[in-house]
Design a protein around this motif. Structure first.
Motif: not given
Length: 618
Positions: A302-306, A312-313
């Protein structure tokens, strides 16, 4: 001492395997990628970082003339995790005649956009031709159709001008540029596709093997491993740019989800670990640890949402290293606690950690992109899959051994139960005979003490043979059984003089041993329920017949006979009130030992024949 040596040998074998395979990985990372320098050309490039991503091609000449740019003489651009777009100026005029026939390789399969602005002669004028590559363009790429962006220079190129290259990636801005000769280009393409084909073939074989094993054994661990291999293969396809070649239509969809597939791979590896080691039951502390890692994976999903993709990578790569070290640590703990199959996890995950560590360094821009560093994770995963498959094979062997041990225990328990049951049935038969014998002797004590004394001697002889019998003794000599029969017959003849005749028609061959208390109860039943119910004298014949593979024993009488219903009742009823144990017990014992029980044929009012078969040599 032998156990200690075996343990030491296993530890040395594991250590030797780790050293050999580690040396192999180190050799791969240090060996030349494309042969000797004479076959490839690495020249210096100037590059400019466009942090806004709004710079156009028309602005480049002034940018490279007026703005500060950077120069890298090695051809490797270690830009790290920047989200910028990078513009590279390639001085074509510095290329030799041989280099002008080469192919430009950009070592980064995750490049989203690679656009080469190539100066091309149009008669007396020169214009820039735009060639596109990268997974963002899908089937509309204009490169040499390879896992990396590749562009071949041609004779129409104006080598007096500079070429410009635009590069951007949501994952890592780590690029290495190199010019390869036509021969080396072909060798690189063929070699890399062969390597990928071999490694994906290993994954496919391992996945199918575990899927079929799951259908056969219906154990969840094999299904978990199948999905782990499947997701890992999808992830490696993204990481290596395989979709750019084989399914370019789907590359724009699959490639943006590379980080998601990497996290999903980590998740499935944890699920497989929990299933293999049964952590919920055997290692509760590891179960909590594994659930913590799974929570970290879901956070990454869910990190890509923020957060931007670069963050994220970095999170995904860091989690891969942490997760690998955690699984390695738990595997070591399981091995110390006697779970010997964990040694394959230890070796396998050591290589995954090495591969992921190299990939992490490449992603961070600390080492250059090369054929080896890009494929190192894939190679490590393939090695890991081999070791984990070996662990699963050992698991199957263990299950087979446990099954064989369980079957052996079951057979032994069944055999012991049969032995105890036979002993119980035989113990029931003895009081039945003793009750009748003592009644006969008691009746003779007053009218004929001498005969009573002889009968007591007969009874003593019978008891002597009877007490020589042990519960686990399944067979006795025929002479032992006949002594009991003859003792009982003499007692019966003494009680009813001139009313009973017994004929012994035995084969002259070497008769086999038989189950104890088999003939005596049959003769007893023939006397009590066949002859006694007649008003006249009766005859019993005890005879044997050779059948070619054994002997059939017959006990025949010319008594009152039996109806079909009485025959069935005699074989099925185990207890007759007031009459002791019936023929069914003998029938059951013979079935257990030989697979054939009693065979009864009877004509009501005329005769009855009871027979059983004993195999030769038994």
């Amino acid at each position: 001492m032998r156990i200690k040596l075996n343990r030491l040998f296993k530890k040395k074998s594991m250590l030797l395997s780790v050293i050999v395979l580690t040396a192999f990985l180190v050799f791969l990372t240090s060996c030349p990628v494309n042969g000797s320098p004479s076959q490839s050309s690495v020249i210096g490039y100037d590059y400019y970082e466009d942090t806004t991503g709004t710079l156009s091609f028309s602005e480049l000449p002034s940018i490279f003339s007026d703005q500060p740019t950077k120069h890298n003489p090695t051809g490797s651009f270690l830009f790290g995790n920047s989200r910028s777009t990078f513009w590279i100026r390639i001085p074509l005029k510095e290329l030799t005649s041989a280099e002008r026939e080469g192919t430009l390789f950009i070592y980064n399969p995750t490049v989203a956009k690679a656009i080469l602005y190539l100066p091309v002669k149009n008669g007396a004028t020169t214009s820039y031709e735009t060639l596109s590559s990268g997974w963002l363009f899908g089937v509309h790429k204009q490169d040499d159709h390879f896992v990396y962006p590749t562009f071949t220079l041609n004779q129409n190129t104006d080598f007096s001008q500079d070429a410009y290259l635009q590069l951007s990636s949501p994952f890592t801005q780590n690029y290495s540029l190199e010019l390869l000769s036509p021969l080396q280009t072909a060798q690189t393409k063929d070699g890399l596709l062969l390597l990928n084909g071999l490694l994906f073939g290993i994954f496919l074989a391992v996945a199918l093997l575990n899927l079929f094993t799951f259908f056969e054994l219906t154990e969840r661990v094999y299904l978990d491993y199948f999905f782990y291999i499947l997701i890992m293969s999808i992830y490696q396809g993204c990481l290596l740019g395989i979709y750019n070649v084989f399914v370019p239509d789907y590359a724009p969809f699959l490639m943006p989800n590379t980080i998601f597939f990497s996290l999903l791979t980590m998740l499935m590896s944890i699920v497989f670990f929990r299933s293999f080691f049964s952590t919920k039951v055997l290692f509760p502390a590891y179960e909590k640890w594994a659930k913590g890692l799974m929570t970290a994976v879901f956070v990454g999903i869910i990190l890509p949402l923020f957060s931007p993709s670069s963050v994220v990578n970095l999170y995904a790569h860091s989690l891969s290293v942490i997760g690998g070290l955690s699984l390695l640590s738990m595997a070591i703990g399981a091995f110390r606690r006697g779970f010997h199959q964990a040694r394959f996890f230890i070796i396998g995950w050591l290589f995954v950690i090495i591969g992921v560590g190299i990939s992490f360094c490449r992603n961070a821009g600390w080492i250059a992109n090369t054929v080896v560093t890009i494929n190192i994770t894939f190679v490590a995963m393939a090695i890991n899959s081999i070791f984990l498959s070996t662990a699963l094979i050992q698991r199957v062997k263990q299950l087979m051994n446990e099954k064989e041990a369980a079957l052996k225990q079951s057979y032994e328990a069944e055999e012991l139960a049969q032995s105890r049951e036979l002993a119980f049935l035989q113990a029931q038969i003895k009081p039945h005979f003793l009750f009748n014998a003592l009644n006969i002797i008691a009746s003779l004590c007053r009218i004929d003490p001498v005969k009573a004394r002889k009968l007591l001697l007969d009874l003593s002889e019978y008891l002597h043979h009877s007490f020589d019998f042990y519960p686990d003794q399944k067979l006795v000599p025929l002479s032992t059984e006949l002594n009991g029969v003859q003792a009982f017959v003499r007692i019966e003849q003494a009680r009813f003089p001139d009313s009973l005749e017994v004929i012994y028609d035995l084969d002259d061959r070497n008769l086999p041993m038989i189950p104890p208390l088999t003939l005596q109860p049959l003769v007893e039943n023939a006397i009590l329920h066949g002859i006694r119910k007649k008003s006249t004298c009766g005859t019993i014949i005890l005879r044997t017949v050779w059948t070619g593979d054994g002997f059939r024993f017959f006990v025949e009488d010319d008594g009152v006979g039996m109806t079909a219903e009485q025959v069935d009742d005699a074989l099925l009823s185990e207890w007759h009130p007031g009459k002791g144990v019936g023929l069914s017990n003998i029938h059951k014992r013979l079935l257990a030992m030989y697979g054939q029980g009693l065979l009864i044929t009877s004509v009501p009012g005329e005769k009855t024949s009871v027979s059983f078969w004993i195999k030769k040599g038994d």
